[in-house]
Design a protein around this motif. Structure first.
Motif, PDB file in Angstrom:
ATOM      1  N   ASP A   1      -6.468  -5.766  -6.563  1.00 24.86           N
ATOM      2  CA  ASP A   1      -5.106  -5.233  -6.393  1.00 24.86           C
ATOM      3  C   ASP A   1      -5.122  -3.974  -5.527  1.00 24.86           C
ATOM      4  O   ASP A   1      -4.220  -3.763  -4.703  1.00 24.86           O
ATOM      5  N   HIS A   2      -6.144  -3.146  -5.718  1.00 24.49           N
ATOM      6  CA  HIS A   2      -6.260  -1.924  -4.909  1.00 24.49           C
ATOM      7  C   HIS A   2      -6.441  -2.273  -3.435  1.00 24.49           C
ATOM      8  O   HIS A   2      -5.791  -1.682  -2.558  1.00 24.49           O
ATOM      9  N   ILE A   3      -7.310  -3.236  -3.162  1.00 29.40           N
ATOM     10  CA  ILE A   3      -7.551  -3.650  -1.779  1.00 29.40           C
ATOM     11  C   ILE A   3      -6.313  -4.313  -1.189  1.00 29.40           C
ATOM     12  O   ILE A   3      -5.926  -4.041  -0.044  1.00 29.40           O
ATOM     13  N   ALA A   4      -5.668  -5.178  -1.980  1.00 30.60           N
ATOM     14  CA  ALA A   4      -4.475  -5.878  -1.498  1.00 30.60           C
ATOM     15  C   ALA A   4      -3.334  -4.918  -1.213  1.00 30.60           C
ATOM     16  O   ALA A   4      -2.568  -5.112  -0.253  1.00 30.60           O
ATOM     17  N   GLN A   5      -3.221  -3.880  -2.022  1.00 33.85           N
ATOM     18  CA  GLN A   5      -2.173  -2.881  -1.781  1.00 33.85           C
ATOM     19  C   GLN A   5      -2.381  -2.206  -0.430  1.00 33.85           C
ATOM     20  O   GLN A   5      -1.423  -1.977   0.315  1.00 33.85           O
ATOM     21  N   TRP A   6      -3.644  -1.903  -0.114  1.00 30.74           N
ATOM     22  CA  TRP A   6      -3.927  -1.326   1.200  1.00 30.74           C
ATOM     23  C   TRP A   6      -3.591  -2.322   2.297  1.00 30.74           C
ATOM     24  O   TRP A   6      -2.968  -1.966   3.315  1.00 30.74           O
ATOM     25  N   GLN A   7      -3.962  -3.571   2.122  1.00 30.93           N
ATOM     26  CA  GLN A   7      -3.679  -4.587   3.133  1.00 30.93           C
ATOM     27  C   GLN A   7      -2.185  -4.738   3.380  1.00 30.93           C
ATOM     28  O   GLN A   7      -1.741  -4.920   4.515  1.00 30.93           O
ATOM     29  N   ASN A   8      -1.396  -4.653   2.323  1.00 28.39           N
ATOM     30  CA  ASN A   8       0.048  -4.837   2.438  1.00 28.39           C
ATOM     31  C   ASN A   8       0.732  -3.691   3.158  1.00 28.39           C
ATOM     32  O   ASN A   8       1.824  -3.857   3.708  1.00 28.39           O
ATOM     33  N   HIS A   9       0.088  -2.516   3.170  1.00 27.52           N
ATOM     34  CA  HIS A   9       0.719  -1.345   3.777  1.00 27.52           C
ATOM     35  C   HIS A   9       0.129  -0.947   5.127  1.00 27.52           C
ATOM     36  O   HIS A   9       0.752  -0.198   5.866  1.00 27.52           O
TER      37      HIS A   9
END
Length: 239
Positions: free
Chosen positions: A155-163
């Motif tokens: 989730d931490h990595i995906a949050q970065w990817q999304n932003h």
């Protein structure tokens, strides 16, 4: 033309550290060993050679687990690869990138944890392989399963990817983001991110201090650009 939603990140396991024997790695606060520091430095330099050859650069915002061994590993990477960051690097520790927590029994020996389970009439006997069982969660306050820890990291990595695509300076397909954490939680995160299959979690491990770099393209499978997984031995500890 619509911009291609593409990100690159390096998943890095911390170096060897002063780990207590027969204790689930959990939240042990100990530093890297001298040999661990040397190995991390060696791996960072090898990564630097690839960066130079490939023309890739590094995102200046480096994310690490908040545990000391991961923070030290990330600090060595910043020191060794300083010339490859597109601006002054900034290191931040995140509990979201920590290893699986065993909660209230953190840093107790395995034998003591099993004794406490036996003493409490509310708890059943854990499976023999409870330390490496992806779905088993100790029945103590604050404990989580390996699969839950992996979801937290993913989730931490995906949050970065999304932003990342909202920042024009960071929206560069050859800009690699460093995530420094722990072997078991990274492998389980890789499963959640569709990088590896579930059966690979036990089959694979990570070399100390060695980055595995992936390119993610939205709605497509990831591609490994650099680094290798380690074939995991059955007796190897999760972290």
């Amino acid at each position: 033309m619509k911009q291609r939603q593409q990100t690159r990140c390096a998943l890095i396991r911390h170096g060897a550290y002063e780990q207590l024997k027969n204790v689930p790695s959990a939240l042990q606060p100990f530093p890297l060993t001298e040999e661990g520091e040397k190995e991390v430095r060696h791996q960072a330099r090898l990564f630097g050679e690839w960066l130079k050859e490939s023309g890739n650069k590094l995102n200046p915002v480096v994310d690490s687990s908040s545990l000391l061994r991961a923070w030290q590993t990330a600090s060595i990477y910043i020191e060794e690869l300083n010339d490859f960051f597109v601006s002054e690097p900034v290191l931040t520790g995140y509990p979201e990138l920590c290893e699986r927590s065993v909660g209230a029994v953190a840093n107790l020996p395995i034998a003591e944890i099993e004794r406490l389970l036996a003493l409490d009439p509310r708890f059943g006997v854990p499976p023999e392989n409870w330390k490496s069982d992806s779905y088993y969660k100790l029945p103590f306050d604050g404990a989580e399963s390996l699969i839950e820890a992996g979801q937290r990291v993913a989730d931490h990595i995906a949050q970065w990817q999304n932003h990342v695509h909202d920042d024009e300076k960071m929206n560069d397909p050859q800009l690699i983001k460093l995530f420094v954490g722990h072997g078991a939680s990274i492998r389980h995160a890789a499963f959640h991110l569709n990088v590896i299959n579930f059966c690979d979690i036990k089959r694979l491990s990570m070399y100390y201090g060695h980055p595995v770099v992936f390119e993610f393209v939205k709605d497509k499978h990831s591609t490994k650009l650099f680094g290798d997984w380690k074939k995991r031995q059955i007796q190897e500890v999760p972290d």
